[in-house]
Design an enzyme around this catalytic site. Structure first.
Site, PDB file in Angstrom:
ATOM      1  N   ASP A  21      -1.747   6.219  -2.817  1.00  0.00           N
ATOM      2  CA  ASP A  21      -0.502   5.619  -1.792  1.00  0.00           C
ATOM      3  C   ASP A  21       0.712   4.933  -2.271  1.00  0.00           C
ATOM      4  O   ASP A  21       0.547   3.985  -3.255  1.00  0.00           O
ATOM      5  CB  ASP A  21      -1.150   4.858  -0.511  1.00  0.00           C
ATOM      6  CG  ASP A  21      -0.091   4.999   0.669  1.00  0.00           C
ATOM      7  OD1 ASP A  21       0.877   5.690   0.781  1.00  0.00           O
ATOM      8  OD2 ASP A  21      -0.431   4.065   1.604  1.00  0.00           O
ATOM      9  N   HIS A  38       7.194  10.928  -5.784  1.00  0.00           N
ATOM     10  CA  HIS A  38       6.140  11.967  -5.998  1.00  0.00           C
ATOM     11  C   HIS A  38       6.012  12.367  -7.243  1.00  0.00           C
ATOM     12  O   HIS A  38       5.025  12.862  -7.780  1.00  0.00           O
ATOM     13  CB  HIS A  38       6.152  12.976  -5.038  1.00  0.00           C
ATOM     14  CG  HIS A  38       6.212  12.204  -3.464  1.00  0.00           C
ATOM     15  ND1 HIS A  38       5.317  11.533  -3.119  1.00  0.00           N
ATOM     16  CD2 HIS A  38       7.065  12.674  -2.581  1.00  0.00           C
ATOM     17  CE1 HIS A  38       5.270  11.227  -1.757  1.00  0.00           C
ATOM     18  NE2 HIS A  38       6.485  11.888  -1.387  1.00  0.00           N
ATOM     19  N   LEU A 132     -15.821  16.423 -16.133  1.00  0.00           N
ATOM     20  CA  LEU A 132     -15.468  15.744 -14.665  1.00  0.00           C
ATOM     21  C   LEU A 132     -15.087  16.896 -13.610  1.00  0.00           C
ATOM     22  O   LEU A 132     -14.631  17.996 -14.131  1.00  0.00           O
ATOM     23  CB  LEU A 132     -14.156  14.950 -15.042  1.00  0.00           C
ATOM     24  CG  LEU A 132     -13.444  14.444 -13.745  1.00  0.00           C
ATOM     25  CD1 LEU A 132     -14.424  13.225 -13.216  1.00  0.00           C
ATOM     26  CD2 LEU A 132     -12.105  13.759 -14.278  1.00  0.00           C
TER      27      LEU A 132
HETATM   28  C1  IPE Z   1      -2.769   8.777   3.125  1.00  0.00           C
HETATM   29  O1  IPE Z   1      -1.293   8.041   2.814  1.00  0.00           O
HETATM   30  C2  IPE Z   1      -2.380  10.264   2.725  1.00  0.00           C
HETATM   31  C3  IPE Z   1      -2.456  10.525   1.343  1.00  0.00           C
HETATM   32  C4  IPE Z   1      -2.427   9.377   0.264  1.00  0.00           C
HETATM   33  C5  IPE Z   1      -2.369  11.765   0.803  1.00  0.00           C
HETATM   34  P1  IPE Z   1      -0.313   8.148   4.013  1.00  0.00           P
HETATM   35  O2  IPE Z   1       0.766   7.247   3.429  1.00  0.00           O
HETATM   36  O3  IPE Z   1      -0.201   9.412   4.682  1.00  0.00           O
HETATM   37  O4  IPE Z   1      -1.095   7.009   5.083  1.00  0.00           O
HETATM   38  P2  IPE Z   1      -0.578   6.096   6.176  1.00  0.00           P
HETATM   39  O5  IPE Z   1       0.352   7.020   7.052  1.00  0.00           O
HETATM   40  O6  IPE Z   1       0.163   5.008   5.603  1.00  0.00           O
HETATM   41  O7  IPE Z   1      -1.675   5.709   6.934  1.00  0.00           O
HETATM   42  C1  IPE Z   2       1.362   8.767  -0.964  1.00  0.00           C
HETATM   43  O1  IPE Z   2       2.768   8.125  -0.871  1.00  0.00           O
HETATM   44  C2  IPE Z   2       1.770  10.304  -1.445  1.00  0.00           C
HETATM   45  C3  IPE Z   2       1.559  11.144  -0.046  1.00  0.00           C
HETATM   46  C4  IPE Z   2       0.943  10.813   1.092  1.00  0.00           C
HETATM   47  C5  IPE Z   2       1.899  12.555  -0.076  1.00  0.00           C
HETATM   48  P1  IPE Z   2       3.671   7.803  -0.043  1.00  0.00           P
HETATM   49  O2  IPE Z   2       4.462   9.034   0.126  1.00  0.00           O
HETATM   50  O3  IPE Z   2       2.851   7.801   1.552  1.00  0.00           O
HETATM   51  O4  IPE Z   2       4.402   6.667  -0.094  1.00  0.00           O
HETATM   52  P2  IPE Z   2       4.679   5.377   0.962  1.00  0.00           P
HETATM   53  O5  IPE Z   2       3.439   5.190   1.706  1.00  0.00           O
HETATM   54  O6  IPE Z   2       5.709   6.022   1.949  1.00  0.00           O
HETATM   55  O7  IPE Z   2       5.161   4.432   0.185  1.00  0.00           O
HETATM   56 MG    MG Z   3       1.965   6.090   2.274  1.00  0.00          MG
END
Ligand code: IPE
Ligand code: IPE
Ligand code: MG
Length: 246
Positions: A21, A38, A132
């Site tokens: 995240d 990303h 792995l």
């Molecule tokens: C959780 O992250 C899902 C992934 C890392 C793929 P999100 O960014 O979607 O989660 P929330 O919305 O902060 O809970």
């Molecule tokens: C995690 O990073 C990747 C996915 C959920 C696909 P985020 O895109 O949720 O990044 P933040 O949480 O908005 O910073």
């Molecule tokens: Mg996120």
């Protein structure tokens, strides 16, 4: 002594799961669009795969896209799907070279055709690897996974394959997408959020949880070692007393 050297080989987590995240916030911090975050996250993915493979971790599961993530802006979702296709195409040879077996969990039928075919092809090409096991959670929701498992078990009861009374936790485990995999020993979540976000609710019952403020694109091997060393200082009691573990 380096962090890596302080890892006790005999007490390595067998299964590490990561909620990757913070890509969006990382991009914002760098004055860029979310998709740039990303894209930059690929380096961290490479680092943890390599790190886990080198150490001898058996399973690494990466939460890459949740069912809830489909509700993000269309541009971002499309960008993520394109990124998945190109990552699978550029990385599969490296997976083979490193003896890594690719696997995926989630409602894979939700994925665009192109992602699914490339993914299935890469899974097929790496299926005989013995190192792995790298599992990508894609269009994954733990609640949906449990619903799917309940449906499968209900059908088995209906057809007489199994008696309702013989359903126990091993039957439930076996019918999850992760059937056959050990539960995660260590869950890592980056970006300073303290929640599970619909990830492996059943499988995390006794996992050790590790949270770091580091945004995912900045996560690297040293961060992985730090999490593992922290894990190795925990006492996993599974409901027993400290004396019983002794
Ligand atoms: C959780 O992250 C899902 C992934 C890392 C793929 P999100 O960014 O979607 O989660 P929330 O919305 O902060 O809970
Ligand atoms: C995690 O990073 C990747 C996915 C959920 C696909 P985020 O895109 O949720 O990044 P933040 O949480 O908005 O910073
Ligand atoms: Mg996120």
């Amino acid at each position: 002594m380096s962090l890596k050297d302080s890892i006790i080989k005999e007490r390595l987590p067998k299964h590490i799961a990561i909620i990757m995240d913070g890509n969006g916030r990382w991009a914002k911090q760098h004055g860029n669009a979310r998709i740039f975050g990303h894209k930059s996250a690929m380096k961290a993915v490479r680092e943890v795969c390599e790190g886990c493979a080198e150490l001898g971790v058996d399973y690494l599961t990466l939460y890459a896209f949740s069912t809830e993530n489909w509700n993000r802006p269309k541009m971002e979702v499309m960008g993520l799907m394109d990124l998945l296709v190109s990552a699978i195409n550029t990385e599969t040879d490296t997976l083979i070279k490193n003896n890594i077996r690719l696997n995926a969990i989630g409602r894979l039928t939700d994925l665009p055709e192109k992602v699914r075919t490339n993914l299935m092809d890469a899974i097929g090409r790496t299926k005989d690897n013995t190192g792995l096991t790298l599992t990508l959670a894609l269009s994954y929701s733990s609640k949906v996974e449990l619903v799917d498992a309940v449906r499968k078990i209900a059908r088995d009861v209906e057809s007489g394959t199994i008696a309702a009374d013989s359903i126990d936790d091993s039957v439930v485990s076996r019918n999850l997408y992760t059937g056959g995999m050990p539960d995660p020993d260590l869950l890592i979540r980056t970006s300073g959020e303290y929640r599970i976000s619909n990830f492996m609710l059943w499988q995390l019952a006794y996992s050790e949880l590790y949270f770091t403020p580091t945004f995912w694109p900045d996560f690297d091997k040293e961060e992985l070692y730090k999490a593992i060393v922290d894990y190795q200082h925990r006492e996993r009691r599974f409901g027993l007393t400290s004396e019983q573990i002794g």
